[in-house]
Design a protein around this motif. Structure first.
Motif, PDB file in Angstrom:
ATOM      1  N   PHE A   1      21.013  25.261  32.239  1.00  0.00           N
ATOM      2  CA  PHE A   1      20.923  26.715  32.369  1.00  0.00           C
ATOM      3  C   PHE A   1      19.510  27.194  32.064  1.00  0.00           C
ATOM      4  O   PHE A   1      18.962  28.049  32.778  1.00  0.00           O
ATOM      5  CB  PHE A   1      21.917  27.382  31.423  1.00  0.00           C
ATOM      6  N   THR A   2      18.901  26.657  31.021  1.00  0.00           N
ATOM      7  CA  THR A   2      17.534  27.056  30.669  1.00  0.00           C
ATOM      8  C   THR A   2      16.551  26.702  31.776  1.00  0.00           C
ATOM      9  O   THR A   2      15.662  27.502  32.112  1.00  0.00           O
ATOM     10  CB  THR A   2      17.110  26.375  29.359  1.00  0.00           C
ATOM     11  N   ALA A   3      16.702  25.509  32.344  1.00  0.00           N
ATOM     12  CA  ALA A   3      15.784  25.080  33.403  1.00  0.00           C
ATOM     13  C   ALA A   3      15.921  25.944  34.645  1.00  0.00           C
ATOM     14  O   ALA A   3      14.913  26.338  35.256  1.00  0.00           O
ATOM     15  CB  ALA A   3      16.030  23.610  33.741  1.00  0.00           C
ATOM     16  N   THR A   4      17.145  26.258  35.044  1.00  0.00           N
ATOM     17  CA  THR A   4      17.333  27.072  36.250  1.00  0.00           C
ATOM     18  C   THR A   4      16.993  28.534  35.999  1.00  0.00           C
ATOM     19  O   THR A   4      16.511  29.214  36.903  1.00  0.00           O
ATOM     20  CB  THR A   4      18.794  26.958  36.734  1.00  0.00           C
ATOM     21  N   TRP A   5      17.236  29.023  34.794  1.00  0.00           N
ATOM     22  CA  TRP A   5      16.942  30.423  34.478  1.00  0.00           C
ATOM     23  C   TRP A   5      15.439  30.693  34.500  1.00  0.00           C
ATOM     24  O   TRP A   5      14.991  31.730  34.995  1.00  0.00           O
ATOM     25  CB  TRP A   5      17.531  30.773  33.114  1.00  0.00           C
ATOM     26  N   SER A   6      14.662  29.782  33.955  1.00  0.00           N
ATOM     27  CA  SER A   6      13.227  30.014  33.812  1.00  0.00           C
ATOM     28  C   SER A   6      12.390  29.433  34.950  1.00  0.00           C
ATOM     29  O   SER A   6      11.157  29.579  34.936  1.00  0.00           O
ATOM     30  CB  SER A   6      12.739  29.424  32.479  1.00  0.00           C
ATOM     31  N   GLU A   7      13.011  28.759  35.918  1.00  0.00           N
ATOM     32  CA  GLU A   7      12.244  28.150  37.009  1.00  0.00           C
ATOM     33  C   GLU A   7      11.525  29.227  37.826  1.00  0.00           C
ATOM     34  O   GLU A   7      12.073  30.281  38.130  1.00  0.00           O
ATOM     35  CB  GLU A   7      13.188  27.351  37.906  1.00  0.00           C
ATOM     36  N   PHE A   8      10.293  28.935  38.200  1.00  0.00           N
ATOM     37  CA  PHE A   8       9.459  29.945  38.857  1.00  0.00           C
ATOM     38  C   PHE A   8       8.984  29.517  40.249  1.00  0.00           C
ATOM     39  O   PHE A   8       9.049  30.302  41.194  1.00  0.00           O
ATOM     40  CB  PHE A   8       8.241  30.244  37.983  1.00  0.00           C
ATOM     41  N   LEU A   9       8.534  28.286  40.377  1.00  0.00           N
ATOM     42  CA  LEU A   9       7.850  27.875  41.600  1.00  0.00           C
ATOM     43  C   LEU A   9       8.778  27.907  42.816  1.00  0.00           C
ATOM     44  O   LEU A   9       8.442  28.499  43.853  1.00  0.00           O
ATOM     45  CB  LEU A   9       7.271  26.478  41.421  1.00  0.00           C
ATOM     46  N   LEU A  10       9.940  27.282  42.717  1.00  0.00           N
ATOM     47  CA  LEU A  10      10.865  27.271  43.844  1.00  0.00           C
ATOM     48  C   LEU A  10      11.390  28.670  44.151  1.00  0.00           C
ATOM     49  O   LEU A  10      11.552  29.043  45.314  1.00  0.00           O
ATOM     50  CB  LEU A  10      12.036  26.327  43.563  1.00  0.00           C
ATOM     51  N   ALA A  11      11.669  29.445  43.093  1.00  0.00           N
ATOM     52  CA  ALA A  11      12.178  30.803  43.299  1.00  0.00           C
ATOM     53  C   ALA A  11      11.152  31.681  44.000  1.00  0.00           C
ATOM     54  O   ALA A  11      11.500  32.514  44.838  1.00  0.00           O
ATOM     55  CB  ALA A  11      12.564  31.414  41.949  1.00  0.00           C
ATOM     56  N   LEU A  12       9.884  31.493  43.675  1.00  0.00           N
ATOM     57  CA  LEU A  12       8.829  32.269  44.331  1.00  0.00           C
ATOM     58  C   LEU A  12       8.658  31.860  45.787  1.00  0.00           C
ATOM     59  O   LEU A  12       8.396  32.698  46.660  1.00  0.00           O
ATOM     60  CB  LEU A  12       7.512  32.085  43.573  1.00  0.00           C
TER      61      LEU A  12
END
Length: 282
Positions: A209-220
């Protein structure tokens, strides 16, 4: 060496360890306190010299701007959907995969565990371009599945590694007793092993959950429309061409930090139990 001298040496060692732990805790907590304080300050007080630790005139204007004008509520909802669905899928797959690796005599099990550990530290940026091309071809850009699918694939190896190490410590006699009572493999896994695997699931779940919540590069990269952006990307886009609204950014960061803090606070004992149990046997 006398017993009194030994006790004095142990006491000094304990005091040094406690002082070091306290120092680490202060260093980890101080930035969070500063962020919380700055989120309640106006622009003039944030840029004041010398800076103040506590706001002299607390205000919620930064939070109002973040929610009303900058739409962080929608970003927050997007992150909740993506992180929760990804974590549920990761835990579902990791439990059965870890159970198979822990119980069945599979050939090359050691190589599989090594590969899982290597894949868990593989940099996502190395897969960014091929993933983007695959998602564009599949029509998954600017959608929830466009983030959920790669998040599951990238975080599943570490979750499987945690679950296998934890499940291998559960006595096999429990399954033998369930088999004698007439339970099949599926019923044994779901009614006997799954309840005992909760600490391991909590550990893998918090990390996932922490990894997916804070992920930035793929989401951007994968989500370019505003109503599908996650909270980490949304906060980064708060800045404009002519100014950086630090107070609003701090307010958004507080909104993004609270779920992680609550998750760790609620499940801290289960996470420690899952990590220490899984660390005994790799």
């Amino acid at each position: 060496m006398s017993r009194h001298t030994q006790r004095s040496g142990v006491r000094r060692y304990v005091n040094v360890v406690n002082a070091g732990g306290l120092l680490i805790a202060v260093c980890a907590t101080l930035p969070l306190l500063w962020m919380a304080s700055a989120s309640l300050k106006g622009p003039a007080e944030i840029s004041a010299t010398p800076p103040t630790l506590l706001p002299k005139a607390p205000t919620l204007d930064n939070y109002t701007t973040a929610f009303v004008r900058n739409g962080i509520g929608q970003y927050f909802l997007n992150s909740v959907i993506v992180a929760c669905v990804s974590t549920i899928l990761i835990l579902s797959l990791a439990f059965f995969a870890g159970y198979a690796l822990a119980r069945f005599g599979l050939r090359g099990r050691g190589a599989v565990m090594t590969a899982l550990l290597m894949l868990s530290v593989f940099p996502p940026i190395a897969l960014l371009v091929p993933l983007f091309l695959m998602e564009r071809q599949a029509g998954l850009l600017n959608s929830y599945p466009g983030l959920i699918v790669p998040y599951v694939a990238l975080n599943l190896p570490f979750a499987v590694w945690i679950m296998r190490n934890y499940l291998s410590k559960i006595p096999g006699e429990l399954e033998e007793a369930a088999t004698v009572d007439g339970a099949g493999p599926w019923r044994t896994a779901l009614t006997v092993i799954l309840p005992l695997a909760r600490p391991g699931l909590f550990t893998a779940g918090v990390f996932s959950f922490t990894a997916t919540w804070s992920e930035f590069l793929l989401a951007l990269t994968f989500n370019g429309v505003d109503d599908r952006r996650t909270v980490s990307v949304g906060i980064a886009l708060f800045t404009s061409q002519y100014q950086v609204p630090y107070g609003v950014i701090f307010a958004g960061a507080m909104v993004a930090t609270v779920p992680i803090a609550l998750l760790v606070l609620i499940f801290r004992r289960a996470v420690v139990s899952g990590m220490t149990t899984g660390a005994v046997k790799g």
